[in-house]
Scaffold this motif. Structure first.
Motif, mmCIF file in Angstrom:
data_model
loop_
_atom_site.group_PDB
_atom_site.id
_atom_site.type_symbol
_atom_site.label_atom_id
_atom_site.label_comp_id
_atom_site.label_asym_id
_atom_site.label_seq_id
_atom_site.Cartn_x
_atom_site.Cartn_y
_atom_site.Cartn_z
ATOM 1 N N ARG A 649 0.689 -1.254 0.036
ATOM 2 C CA ARG A 649 -0.104 0.045 -0.087
ATOM 3 C C ARG A 649 0.478 1.749 0.530
ATOM 4 N NH1 ARG A 649 -4.746 0.103 4.549
ATOM 5 N NH2 ARG A 649 -3.279 2.085 4.819
ATOM 6 N N LEU A 650 2.292 1.262 0.702
ATOM 7 C CA LEU A 650 3.078 2.450 0.400
ATOM 8 C C LEU A 650 3.311 2.905 -0.298
ATOM 9 C CD1 LEU A 650 4.443 4.929 2.030
ATOM 10 C CD2 LEU A 650 6.710 2.272 2.323
ATOM 11 N N LEU A 651 3.396 1.517 -1.299
ATOM 12 C CA LEU A 651 4.749 1.946 -2.304
ATOM 13 C C LEU A 651 3.272 2.376 -3.744
ATOM 14 C CD1 LEU A 651 6.427 -1.025 -2.567
ATOM 15 C CD2 LEU A 651 7.387 0.762 -2.398
ATOM 16 N N GLN A 652 2.058 1.954 -3.833
ATOM 17 C CA GLN A 652 1.449 1.678 -4.701
ATOM 18 C C GLN A 652 0.624 3.720 -4.727
ATOM 19 O OE1 GLN A 652 -2.320 -0.399 -3.693
ATOM 20 N NE2 GLN A 652 -0.717 -1.949 -4.891
ATOM 21 N N GLY A 653 0.453 4.177 -3.162
ATOM 22 C CA GLY A 653 0.612 4.908 -2.371
ATOM 23 C C GLY A 653 1.408 6.316 -3.108
ATOM 24 N N LEU A 654 2.346 5.607 -2.941
ATOM 25 C CA LEU A 654 3.943 6.835 -3.694
ATOM 26 C C LEU A 654 3.981 6.818 -4.386
ATOM 27 C CD1 LEU A 654 6.696 5.767 -0.830
ATOM 28 C CD2 LEU A 654 5.548 7.871 -1.265
ATOM 29 N N ALA A 655 3.776 5.802 -5.533
ATOM 30 C CA ALA A 655 3.932 4.981 -7.061
ATOM 31 C C ALA A 655 3.183 6.638 -7.447
ATOM 32 C CB ALA A 655 3.302 3.846 -6.926
ATOM 33 N N THR A 656 2.133 6.702 -7.644
ATOM 34 C CA THR A 656 1.082 7.986 -7.489
ATOM 35 C C THR A 656 1.865 9.590 -7.909
ATOM 36 O OG1 THR A 656 -0.267 8.304 -5.484
ATOM 37 C CG2 THR A 656 -0.821 6.949 -6.580
ATOM 38 N N ASP A 657 2.383 9.845 -7.291
ATOM 39 C CA ASP A 657 3.263 11.295 -7.567
ATOM 40 C C ASP A 657 5.227 11.170 -7.396
ATOM 41 O OD1 ASP A 657 3.250 11.253 -5.003
ATOM 42 O OD2 ASP A 657 1.891 13.204 -4.743
ATOM 43 N N CYS A 658 5.478 9.920 -7.245
ATOM 44 C CA CYS A 658 6.846 9.644 -7.169
ATOM 45 C C CYS A 658 6.771 8.809 -8.049
ATOM 46 C CB CYS A 658 7.217 9.192 -5.988
ATOM 47 S SG CYS A 658 6.715 10.727 -4.833
ATOM 48 N N ASP A 659 8.256 9.335 -8.018
ATOM 49 C CA ASP A 659 9.445 7.711 -8.601
ATOM 50 C C ASP A 659 9.794 6.923 -7.630
ATOM 51 O OD1 ASP A 659 8.979 8.831 -11.542
ATOM 52 O OD2 ASP A 659 10.640 10.197 -11.479
ATOM 53 N N LEU A 660 9.603 5.566 -8.080
ATOM 54 C CA LEU A 660 10.190 4.840 -7.235
ATOM 55 C C LEU A 660 11.595 3.879 -7.549
ATOM 56 C CD1 LEU A 660 6.889 3.334 -5.815
ATOM 57 C CD2 LEU A 660 8.531 5.120 -4.793
ATOM 58 N N ALA A 661 12.311 3.297 -6.757
ATOM 59 C CA ALA A 661 13.213 2.731 -7.147
ATOM 60 C C ALA A 661 13.550 2.125 -6.081
ATOM 61 C CB ALA A 661 14.571 3.791 -7.754
ATOM 62 N N LEU A 662 14.571 0.497 -6.147
ATOM 63 C CA LEU A 662 14.846 0.083 -5.062
ATOM 64 C C LEU A 662 16.849 -0.584 -5.558
ATOM 65 C CD1 LEU A 662 14.625 -2.118 -3.141
ATOM 66 C CD2 LEU A 662 14.035 -3.649 -4.492
ATOM 67 N N ALA A 676 6.890 -6.870 -8.932
ATOM 68 C CA ALA A 676 5.674 -6.820 -9.296
ATOM 69 C C ALA A 676 5.203 -5.860 -7.941
ATOM 70 C CB ALA A 676 5.404 -8.045 -8.233
ATOM 71 N N LEU A 677 5.969 -5.700 -6.894
ATOM 72 C CA LEU A 677 5.746 -5.171 -5.405
ATOM 73 C C LEU A 677 5.822 -3.429 -6.102
ATOM 74 C CD1 LEU A 677 7.205 -6.226 -2.532
ATOM 75 C CD2 LEU A 677 4.772 -4.840 -2.731
ATOM 76 N N PHE A 678 6.930 -3.106 -6.869
ATOM 77 C CA PHE A 678 6.901 -1.814 -7.321
ATOM 78 C C PHE A 678 6.516 -1.240 -8.390
ATOM 79 C CE2 PHE A 678 10.788 0.277 -4.608
ATOM 80 C CZ PHE A 678 10.654 -0.524 -4.079
ATOM 81 N N GLY A 679 6.085 -2.072 -9.605
ATOM 82 C CA GLY A 679 5.399 -1.637 -10.521
ATOM 83 C C GLY A 679 6.396 -1.381 -11.525
ATOM 84 N N LEU A 680 6.045 -1.300 -13.133
ATOM 85 C CA LEU A 680 7.278 -1.424 -14.022
ATOM 86 C C LEU A 680 8.244 -0.158 -14.109
ATOM 87 C CD1 LEU A 680 5.112 -3.138 -16.728
ATOM 88 C CD2 LEU A 680 7.262 -4.206 -15.461
ATOM 89 N N PRO A 681 7.592 0.690 -13.830
ATOM 90 C CA PRO A 681 8.517 2.279 -14.560
ATOM 91 C C PRO A 681 9.241 2.015 -13.438
ATOM 92 C CG PRO A 681 6.268 2.840 -13.677
ATOM 93 C CD PRO A 681 6.543 1.730 -13.598
#
Lengths: 833, 60
Positions: A649-662, A676-681
Motif C-alpha cells: 500500500r505504501l508503494l502504491q500510494g507513493l507511486a502516484t506522484d513519485c518515482d520509485l527505486a530499489l 511486482a511490488l514496485f511496478g514497471l517504471p
C-alpha cells in the motif's frame, strides 16, 4: 512508570499462582523471563538464571530490596555474569582522560550512556549506587537521555570497577568509540534561558510603567512620574538590547557580511529602530518610548527559540562508524586474553572475536571458521563463510564460533572507515539558507525599506519631523515578529506531533525538504523487509518432539538465512542437542546428515528431488525448507513473508506522484517479487555497493530530482547523506542508526506517504501564518506610514499579532496532525518528549 | 502620591530578587533535565529514610 507501579500487586499474585500450578512457567522475580527450570530459587522467589539470582541477592543483602517495590520485575536478564576485567581498558589513561567529565585527586566524575534505564526502579537503584560500592559518591540519572553521571573517589574505586558494578547490576554502560568524542550539549543552552528570563522580567516591569501613559493617567500623576518611568524603562531596556538581543545582532551582522538577507536582519533593524526612537523620546522628555514593546518582542522571539530547541532535542542524528565500533576488543597476548581499547591495536596483533562481535579492522583469519555477517556494511543478508588465511574486512559481525584474527591494517585505514572518510560520505549538508522563512523575509525586508523610504519622502515635503516619525514608525511596527515566530512554532509543533507518532525529524527544515520530494529510493534488507520475525509454519506429517530436535540440530549447522529462521522457530528444550553425523551442506541448496540413526535432508525441493525424494507438485514454492527422512518426504517449513506489513500500500500510494527505486546490496533472487511490488517504471538495482548507492542518488539529483532515501544500515549511510531527505528505519528507537534526517520506527514505515503529505500541509500552514502576520502588518504600516504611530498602538498590535500566529500555528498543526493518518500516538510518548 | 517614588524602586528590587532566583535555578542545572526529578519524587521519601538508617548503622 505509573503503569509499572500499578502492576505491583500483580507480582505477588503471580508468584502465588505459580506456586499452585507447576505446569505454568514461573516468571523470574528479577527480570520476568519465564524460568526454564527450578534450579534457582530463593525462598518463594524463582529466578531464570544464576545471574538474576546473584543480582537479587546482592540487592537484598545491601538493603536495596525496595528496587522490587518500584516496578514489577524491573531487572534485565543476565544469563552470564561478566567479569570485571571486561572494563580493564577503561583504566588506561588515554581512554580514561577522555571519558571523565571532571578529575581531581579526590573526586572524578563520569557520565555513562546506559540504554537499559527504563523505569523508575532503575533511576532509584542507580542513584543509590553509593550503598553498593564504597568509594562511589553521588550518582544522578538523566532519564530522558538514559545517562547516569557518577562521582567517585579514585583512591577507593577505579573507573573500570564502577563500570563493572553497573554491568553486574544489569546496566552495562554503552561504550562505543563515539563516547570518546565530544558530548552532546544540553537541549536549550543556559544562556538562552537567561536571555529569556531577562526579557520576560523587563517585559513585565516596563509594561507596568507604560500602563499609566496608555490610560492617560498622566493627568493626575504629573510629569515627574512620566520622567521617572521613562528613565526606569530605559535602564531596564538596556540589558534586553545588550544581552537578550545579542544573538540577533550577531546573526544579522553575519548575514550582512555574507551579503544575504536572513530573517535576523529585519528583526535587528526593528530592534534598533525601537530602541533608538524610545531612547530619544525619554532623553528629550517627549514621552516614555516603546520599551514594553521592545521587551515583549524579544520575549516572544526567544520563547520561540526555546520551544524550537526543546522540540528538536530528541535523538542523535549524526552517527558514524564510531557509534558502531566497540571501545575495546580481546587481544591475545602470549596465549592469554586481555581487553584493550581499540586505539591501542597495532598491525600484527592477534584478536579473539566471539559470536556477535565485530571485526574492528581488516584482518586475516588465523583460527576457526568465520561466518561473517556484513549486512551492516553491504546490505547482504546472508553471512559469508571464510576459511583460515582469508581476509576479513572491518565491520563484519561474526556469527557462530570463536575465531582468532591477525590485524592487517590499522583501524583508521580499514575498508569501512576509509569508506566513511571518503569525501562524499563526509559531505555536510549545506546549511540551507534557502528556507521558506528566509525567502519570505528577503522580499519582506525590501518591501519594508521601500515603504519606509516612501513614507519619509512623502512627508518630508510638507513636514520633515513627521517624515522621520513615519520612517522610524514603519521600521518599528513592521518588525517581523510574527513572521519569525510562524516557522519555529509551526515546524516545532509538527516535529512534536510527529515524534509522538514514531517519526523523528532532525529539524524543521526536513519538513520543507520532505514536501518537495519527487523520487523515493528504498533499500531492501532491513528497510522493506524485516531482518527477523515472520512466522515459520510446518505443513506435512506431524513431527514428534525428537524429530523436531533432530531437524533443529541439523538446521543449526547451516548459516543459510532460511535455516536460521527454522532454527529460531523451533524452541530448544533443555536436553542436549543430538549429535549430527555425516553432515554435508550444498550451499544454497540444503543440508543433510544422520541424527540418531536416521538420515535427514533439509533443503530446496529440486535438491531433494535430485536425491531421489518424491515430492508433490504443490510443494514447489520459494521461501520454504523441505524435509525428508530416510528418503521419504515429510513436509515443509514455510517461512512467512518477511516484508513489512502494508508495504504494497505504501508503494502504491507513493507511486502516484513519485518515482520509485530499489537499491539492494543483496543478490537478485527476489527481483521478480519486488518488480511486482514496485511496478514497471521503477528502477530495481541489486548487488549495490555503498558507493554505488550514493552514485545513484547523485545521478538522480543531477537530473533535477529531489530524492528521499530510505535505508537502515551503515551501507546506506552515504546515500542517506547525499539525498535531500535521508530516512533511517530502526527497529527500536534509540538503537543504532546512521546519520540521517529522519529516524523512523520500522512499524511506521507504511505511513511514509502520510508523512510526506503532512509535511506539505505544514508548509501551507506556515504560509497561512505569513498571511495573518501580513494582515497585521498592513494595519500597522498604514498607521505608521501616516506618521501617527503611538506607543499604545504598538503595544497592542505587536503582542496580538505574535499571539495569534503562535496560537494558529500550534492549534492548526495539532488539528491536521490528528487527521493526517500518521497512526496512533506511541505507547507512553512521554518517555521521548 | 510621592509614596510611589519609594514603592516603585522597592517593587523592582523584589522583582530583581525573583530574576536572581531564576538565574540561580538555570545555573544550577534545573532546566537541563525535567523528566527525572518527577520520577525521583516517587522514591525520594523512602530513599531518604533509608539513607538515614544507613548512616545510623554506619555511625554506630
Amino acid at each position: 512508570m505509573t503503569a509499572a507501579l500499578s502492576q505491583h500487586p500483580l507480582r505477588d499474585a503471580r508468584s502465588v499462582d505459580s506456586a499452585g500450578g507447576p505446569e505454568l512457567a514461573v516468571a523470574c522475580f528479577h527480570c520476568g523471563t519465564p524460568c526454564p527450570d527450578r534450579n534457582h530459587v530463593r525462598g518463594e522467589r524463582h529466578f531464570c538464571c544464576l545471574g538474576c539470582q546473584t543480582v537479587h541477592e546482592l540487592l537484598q543483602d545491601q538493603g536495596l530490596g525496595h528496587y522490587y517495590d518500584l516496578g514489577a520485575t524491573p531487572g534485565r536478564r543476565q544469563p552470564v555474569l561478566t567479569g570485571e576485567d571486561r572494563y580493564a581498558f577503561l583504566d588506561e589513561s588515554s581512554v580514561r582522560d577522555r571519558l571523565l567529565d571532571f578529575a581531581s585527586d579526590e573526586t572524578q566524575r563520569v557520565t555513562f550512556h546506559v540504554p537499559a534505564i527504563h523505569c523508575v526502579a532503575c533511576v532509584w537503584l542507580l542513584e543509590n549506587l553509593f550503598r553498593l560500592q564504597p568509594g562511589v559518591g553521588s550518582s544522578t540519572v538523566n532519564f530522558a537521555r538514559r545517562e547516569v553521571s557518577i562521582q567517585f573517589d579514585p583512591r577507593q574505586v577505579s573507573l573500570a570497577k564502577v563500570a563493572g558494578v553497573l554491568d553486574t547490576l544489569g546496566y552495562p554502560p554503552d561504550l562505543k568509540l563515539s563516547a570518546l568524542d565530544s558530548r552532546r550539549g544540553s537541549a536549550v543552552p543556559r544562556r538562552l534561558w537567561l536571555q529569556l528570563g531577562v526579557a520576560g522580567f523587563v517585559f513585565g516591569n516596563t509594561m507596568l510603567f507604560s500602563l499609566p501613559g496608555y490610560f492617560g493617567l498622566d493627568a493626575f500623576s504629573g510629569p515627574t512620574f512620566q520622567k521617572m518611568f521613562g528613565v526606569l524603562s530605559l535602564l531596564l531596556g538596556l540589558p534586553v538590547v545588550l544581552f537578550s538581543a545579542a544573538d540577533y545582532w550577531r546573526a544579522a551582522w553575519y548575514s550582512l557580511q555574507q551579503r544575504r538577507l536572513s530573517i535576523e536582519v529585519p528583526i535587528a533593524l526593528g530592534i534598533a529602530a525601537l530602541f533608538a526612537q524610545s531612547a530619544y523620546e525619554v532623553l528629550s522628555g517627549h514621552g516614555e518610548g516603546y520599551f514594553d514593546s521592545l521587551a515583549g518582542l524579544l520575549f516572544f522571539l526567544l520563547s520561540g527559540r526555546v520551544f524550537q530547541q526543546k522540540a528538536f532535542d530528541r535523538l542523535t542524528f549524526d552517527r558514524d562508524y564510531k557509534a558502531f565500533f566497540p571501545l575495546s576488543v580481546i587481544r591475545l597476548n602470549a596465549g592469554t586474553e586481555e581487553r584493550v581499547s581499540l586505539a591501542q591495536l597495532n598491525v600484527g596483533d592477534h584478536l579473539r572475536i566471539r559470536h556477535g562481535e565485530l571485526v574492528p579492522a581488516d584482518a586475516r583469519l588465523i583460527r576457526g571458521q568465520a561466518s561473517m555477517d556484513y549486512s551492516f556494511v553491504t546490505g547482504e543478508a546472508d553471512p559469508v563463510s571464510r576459511q583460515v588465511n582469508d581476509v576479513l574486512y572491518a565491520g563484519g559481525c561474526q556469527t557462530g564460533g570463536t575465531i582468532d584474527l591477525e590485524i592487517l591494517k590499522p583501524v583508521s585505514q580499514s575498508y569501512l572507515t576509509s569508506l566513511w572518510n571518503q569525501e562524499a560520505f563526509r559531505k555536510e549538508k549545506d546549511d540551507t539558507f534557502d528556507t521558506l522563512t528566509n525567502r519570505y523575509s528577503v522580499r519582506f525586508t525590501w518591501l519594508i525599506l521601500l515603504i519606509a523610504a516612501g513614507a519619509a519622502a512623502f512627508w518630508t515635503w510638507s513636514d520633515p519631523a513627521r517624515g522621520i516619525r513615519a520612517f522610524v514608525g514603519v521600521l518599528i511596527v513592521a518588525c517581523p515578529c510574527a513572521l519569525a515566530l510562524a516557522a519555529p512554532f509551526t515546524l516545532g509543533t509538527a516535529v512534536r506531533v510527529l515524534g509522538r507518532r514514531g517519526f523523528f525529524l532532525r529539524n524543521g527544515q526536513v519538513l520543507e525538504a520532505l514536501a518537495g520530494i519527487d523520487s523515493v529510493v528504498f533499500d531492501k534488507t532491513g528497510t522493506l523487509t524485516a531482518t527477523a520475525g515472520g512466522e515459520v509454519k510446518f505443513t506435512g506429517t506431524e513431527l514428534r518432539p525428537e524429530e523436531l530436535r533432530a531437524i533443529r540440530a541439523l538446521a543449526s549447522q547451516s548459516s543459510h538465512p532460511l535455516a536460521r529462521r527454522v532454527v529460531a522457530s523451533l524452541t530448544p528444550d533443555s536436553e542436549v542437542a543430538p549429535e549430527v553425523e555425516e553432515f554435508s551442506e550444498v550451499l544454497g541448496q540444503g543440508v543433510t546428515g544422520r541424527v540418531e540413526g536416521r538420515e535427514w535432508w533439509l533443503g530446496s525441493p529440486e535438491w531433494l528431488r535430485e536425491a531421489g525424494v518424491e515430492l508433490s507438485a504443490s510443494a514447489l514454492e520459494a521461501s520454504s525448507v523441505h524435509v525428508a527422512r530416510d528418503g521419504r518426504y515429510c513436509g515443509r517449513f514455510t517461512v512467512a513473508n518477511s516484508l513489512r506489513p502494508e508495504t504494497d500500500r505504501l508503494l502504491q500510494g507513493l507511486a502516484t506522484d513519485c518515482d520509485l527505486a530499489l537499491l539492494s546490496g543483496d543478490n537478485d533472487r527476489e527481483a521478480a517479487r519486488f518488480r511486482a511490488l514496485f511496478g514497471l517504471p521503477a528502477t530495481l538495482e541489486f548487488n549495490q555497493s555503498p558507493a554505488r548507492k550514493l552514485e545513484f542518488i547523485r545521478s538522480l539529483q543531477e537530473q533535477g530530482r529531489s530524492v528521499m532515501m530510505v535505508g537502515d544500515g551503515l551501507n546506506d549511510a552515504g546515500a542517506l547523506r547525499q539525498s535531500q531527505v535521508g530516512v533511517a528505519v530502526v527497529e527500536q528507537i534509540g538503537a543504532f542508526s546512521p546519520a540521517s534526517d529522519v529516524i523512523l520506527e520500522a512499524s511506521r514505515l507504511s505511513r511514509l506517504g502520510a508523512l510526506r503529505k503532512f509535511a506539505g500541509t505544514t508548509l501551507n500552514l506556515i504560509r497561512a501564518s505569513f498571511v495573518i502576520s501580513t494582515l497585521y502588518n498592513v494595519i500597522g504600516l498604514s498607521i505608521a506610514a501616516a506618521g501617527q504611530l503611538s506607543p499604545v498602538v504598538c503595544a497592542i498590535l505587536m503582542p496580538l499579532s505574535s499571539v495569534t500566529v503562535v496560537a494558529f500555528a500550534v492549534g492548526a498543526v495539532h488539528w491536521f496532525g490528528r487527521r493526517a493518518g500518521l497512526g496512533p500516538v506511541l505507547g507512553t510518548g512521554e518517555e521521548l518528549s | 502620591m510621592s509614596v510611589i517614588l519609594l514603592l516603585i524602586p522597592f517593587s523592582i528590587v523584589i522583582a530583581a530578587g525573583f530574576l536572581g532566583a531564576f538565574f540561580w535555578a538555570v545555573r544550577s542545572g534545573q532546566y537541563e533535565d525535567t523528566a527525572t526529578p518527577s520520577m525521583r519524587l516517587l522514591t525520594d521519601e523512602t530513599a531518604r529514610v533509608r539513607r538515614e538508617t544507613l548512616d545510623q548503622e554506619r555511625g554506630s
